[in-house]
Enzyme design. Sequence first.
Site, PDB file in Angstrom:
ATOM      1  N   CYS A 118      34.724  51.293  46.781  1.00 45.13           N
ATOM      2  CA  CYS A 118      33.745  50.436  46.105  1.00 45.13           C
ATOM      3  C   CYS A 118      32.916  51.183  45.053  1.00 45.13           C
ATOM      4  O   CYS A 118      32.196  50.556  44.276  1.00 45.13           O
ATOM      5  CB  CYS A 118      32.838  49.763  47.127  1.00 45.13           C
ATOM      6  SG  CYS A 118      33.744  48.788  48.314  1.00 45.13           S
ATOM      7  N   HIS A 251      26.630  47.566  43.099  1.00 43.37           N
ATOM      8  CA  HIS A 251      27.797  47.081  43.850  1.00 43.37           C
ATOM      9  C   HIS A 251      27.367  45.893  44.702  1.00 43.37           C
ATOM     10  O   HIS A 251      26.310  45.906  45.323  1.00 43.37           O
ATOM     11  CB  HIS A 251      28.344  48.207  44.728  1.00 43.37           C
ATOM     12  CG  HIS A 251      29.421  47.744  45.644  1.00 43.37           C
ATOM     13  ND1 HIS A 251      30.505  47.012  45.207  1.00 43.37           N
ATOM     14  CD2 HIS A 251      29.576  47.876  46.989  1.00 43.37           C
ATOM     15  CE1 HIS A 251      31.275  46.722  46.243  1.00 43.37           C
ATOM     16  NE2 HIS A 251      30.738  47.229  47.335  1.00 43.37           N
ATOM     17  N   ASN A 281      32.393  40.542  48.076  1.00 42.76           N
ATOM     18  CA  ASN A 281      32.538  41.970  47.749  1.00 42.76           C
ATOM     19  C   ASN A 281      33.946  42.200  47.207  1.00 42.76           C
ATOM     20  O   ASN A 281      34.924  42.061  47.950  1.00 42.76           O
ATOM     21  CB  ASN A 281      32.295  42.780  49.029  1.00 42.76           C
ATOM     22  CG  ASN A 281      32.381  44.285  48.801  1.00 42.76           C
ATOM     23  OD1 ASN A 281      32.878  44.744  47.783  1.00 42.76           O
ATOM     24  ND2 ASN A 281      31.898  45.055  49.770  1.00 42.76           N
TER      25      ASN A 281
END
Length: 324
Positions: A118, A251, A281
């Site tokens: 990520c 993020h 996500n």
Amino acid sequence: MPYAKIVGTGSYLPPRVVSNDELAAELATRNVQTSDEWIVTRTGIRQRHLADPGVKTSTMAVLSAREAMQNAGIGTDEIDLIVVATSTPDFIFPSTACLVQAELGVMQGAAFDVQAVCSGFIYALTAAEALIRVGRAKTALVIGAEVFSGILDWSDRSTCVLFGDGAGTVVLKASDEPGIIGAQLNADGRQKDILYAAGNVSCGKVVGDPFLRMDGQAVFKLAVNALAQSAKDVCAEAGVALKDIDWLVPHQANVRILNFLSKKLHIPLEKVIVTLDKHANTSAASVPLALDVAWRDGRIKAGDLVMMQGVGGGFTWGSVLARM
Ligand code: UT7
């Protein structure tokens, strides 16, 4: 020494939108219990885009890259670097970046993948910026693209409700005007066991567990502190104050992490770009997707100071400060 400046953005989201209610109904048929109420309260996620079976990371990467190139007004003949951040590459090799290069018809320059889960886009952007700064490249496509739905265990409700698929691209160009003015990357491999997909392919077989596993609470705690410290460090290094940041593009994992971050850094929530309610996500794609949304809807404008942040498996984290 030239700066590296973001001159265009683009994104691609698969057309299939799955709401929390739809996902909960689908999971119930497999005896996996969840609800819109739990997902929204604990994460802020309301829906996700999921790729149809067979859709590859490179396909979504190319579609987002084409949009970014059009937005930047650049042609394939100008691109001399392609960096793709992904943990869900099409193949073991060649890299997804090489597949993207071929599909776009780019005939020159370098292409490689970055694997930092990520944090991947922040790592990729920093690598591309460094190559432009030292004159090794002039015009880069920096892409975050993932088909995370392919590595989810749909019987594990603690992870499968959290992720979505998508791709985002920025065009980064050598410039005399300031663009990226600070970057800071970190890793702590000792935390490798809190977020991982530990499978492998060997002798023609999947070996080990190919699905994503996460200790959510451990990741949560580390993420908040890591992102807050990284924000302070990158600002100190660049000689700017946190209060001068126009937009925070973190993020997109959990809205509670973003709320904590906003409080810790004294950056009001109105300045934090939030897309996780719609995208969930998307790992390495989350930051370029969020940047593209806010650039296109006019919130982020030319001249704004933007801090992008990534955090994820490895454990990895980092920040990039960019004058748009
Ligand atoms: O992208 C990389 C970075 N990733 C992150 O930053 C993720 C960070 N972590 C998180 O966002 C949160 O820790 C989660 C959203 C993953 C989990 O939230 P939490 O508040 O930490 O919940 P929990 O794991 O402590 O679980 C609480 C309860 C448990 O039940 P019991 O043991 O209290 O009875 C879970 O079994 O919630 C249960 N639960 C669920 N219930 C309904 C876990 N997942 C679900 C679900 N639906 N999907």
